[in-house]
Design an enzyme around this catalytic site. Structure first.
Site, mmCIF file in Angstrom:
data_model
loop_
_atom_site.group_PDB
_atom_site.id
_atom_site.type_symbol
_atom_site.label_atom_id
_atom_site.label_comp_id
_atom_site.label_asym_id
_atom_site.label_seq_id
_atom_site.Cartn_x
_atom_site.Cartn_y
_atom_site.Cartn_z
ATOM 1 N N GLU A 26 0.749 -1.180 -0.109
ATOM 2 C CA GLU A 26 0.188 -0.094 -0.111
ATOM 3 C C GLU A 26 0.865 1.204 -0.114
ATOM 4 O O GLU A 26 1.739 1.383 0.582
ATOM 5 C CB GLU A 26 -0.717 0.159 1.122
ATOM 6 C CG GLU A 26 -1.879 1.330 1.327
ATOM 7 C CD GLU A 26 -2.382 1.233 2.842
ATOM 8 O OE1 GLU A 26 -3.585 2.152 2.663
ATOM 9 O OE2 GLU A 26 -1.742 0.627 3.775
ATOM 10 N N LYS A 56 -9.930 2.292 -1.296
ATOM 11 C CA LYS A 56 -10.214 1.475 0.241
ATOM 12 C C LYS A 56 -11.341 1.937 0.784
ATOM 13 O O LYS A 56 -11.791 3.305 0.807
ATOM 14 C CB LYS A 56 -8.832 2.227 0.698
ATOM 15 C CG LYS A 56 -8.583 1.535 2.219
ATOM 16 C CD LYS A 56 -7.339 2.191 2.732
ATOM 17 C CE LYS A 56 -7.058 1.760 4.359
ATOM 18 N NZ LYS A 56 -5.571 2.164 4.539
ATOM 19 N N CYS A 88 -5.143 -2.857 3.657
ATOM 20 C CA CYS A 88 -4.686 -2.546 5.017
ATOM 21 C C CYS A 88 -5.618 -2.531 6.560
ATOM 22 O O CYS A 88 -6.101 -3.490 6.509
ATOM 23 C CB CYS A 88 -3.741 -1.317 5.102
ATOM 24 S SG CYS A 88 -2.825 -0.961 6.348
#
Length: 275
Positions: free
Chosen positions: A43, A125, A164
């Site tokens: 990321e 995300k 993440c």
């Protein structure tokens, strides 16, 4: 399916521009893609996962340039071409002309390239880390779940994309499971201070959903924050098939894609869901 996880690291204060880092990453992709079906990057490797003060200046426009790629990913796409692997490029700070629902122009966006270096999937995300600062303050939240069939040679398992902090929200993975997911691909910039959470949650997401997990973390430091490394591949039984250390390295793991169906048939826990 043979997977190469490139756990990229860089030192705080190192004299490495985004352009130089992109070329270095492209070199790693060119070196390790041959012989692998899937290559995965971490990321925000171009912008720095915790370097939020730099995100605006390092943001990337995904709608222009070479084959609709941001500048940081153009060298990676060129390196991927003709080397026979699908490349998950981790994520970049995407910049859009039009603001999102909260009035922001930045997104944490993952891009997946086919073996010809063309975009075959992307994901913004959903869960933003920072408890009001960092991502929630500067970035929009992605609105969509993404579950996709990757192109050959990384085909065979329906794949859910996440990033993440998403890892802490099991309902996202249950929703991906209900869309047919058999593999979770997770790039991250997860810090050393909570690396044991990372290791535990990777196994939990794999075990509870009977899916493979392929997770690429970052090494080095971002804005003074030490990254945790420990990229890993976990099978549907929760067994860690391979795990990196804490520095920059490339982890190569081969997975048996038939193991998802075997685990679900042998131990059909998902059939007993009630809620």
């Amino acid at each position: 399916m043979k997977v190469a996880i490139i756990q990229l690291g860089y030192a705080e204060g190192a004299d490495e521009s985004v352009e130089e880092r992109s070329e270095r990453v492209a070199g790693l992709v060119a070196r390790h893609a041959p012989g692998h079906d899937l290559v995965v990057l971490p990321e925000l490797w171009s912008a720095g996962g915790f370097a939020s003060t730099e995100w605006e200046g390092r943001s990337q426009d995904l709608s222009g340039g070479e084959v609709d790629l941001p500048p940081a990913l153009v060298p990676v796409a060129r390196a991927a071409r003709g080397r026979g692997a699908v490349v998950h490029t981790g994520s970049v700070v995407e910049r859009t002309d039009q603001p999102g629902p909260e009035g922001r122009h930045l997104w944490n966006t993952s891009v997946v390239l086919d073996p010809d270096g063309r975009v075959c999937a992307s994901y913004r995300k959903v869960h933003r880390f920072g408890f009001g600062g960092g991502e929630p303050k500067l970035m929009e939240a992605g609105p969509d779940l993404v579950v996709t069939d990757l192109p050959a040679p990384a085909d065979g398992l329906r794949t859910g994309l996440s990033t993440c902090y998403d890892l802490r929200f099991p309902e996202l993975y249950r929703a991906q499971l209900d869309l047919g997911a058999e593999l979770f691909l997770i790039p991250a910039a997860w810090p050393m201070a909570r690396v044991e959470h990372w290791r535990l949650l990777l196994r939990a997401r794999a075990l509870e959903d009977q899916c493979f997990v392929i997770a690429c973390n970052t090494a080095g430091t971002h804005a003074g924050v030490e990254m945790g490394g420990r990229s890993a591949v976990v099978d549907p039984w929760g067994t860690v098939l391979g795990e990196a250390g804490t520095g920059e390295e490339v982890l190569s793991v081969e997975i048996d894609t038939t193991e998802v169906a075997r685990a679900r048939e042998k131990f059909p826990v998902l059939a007993d869901r009630r809620l």
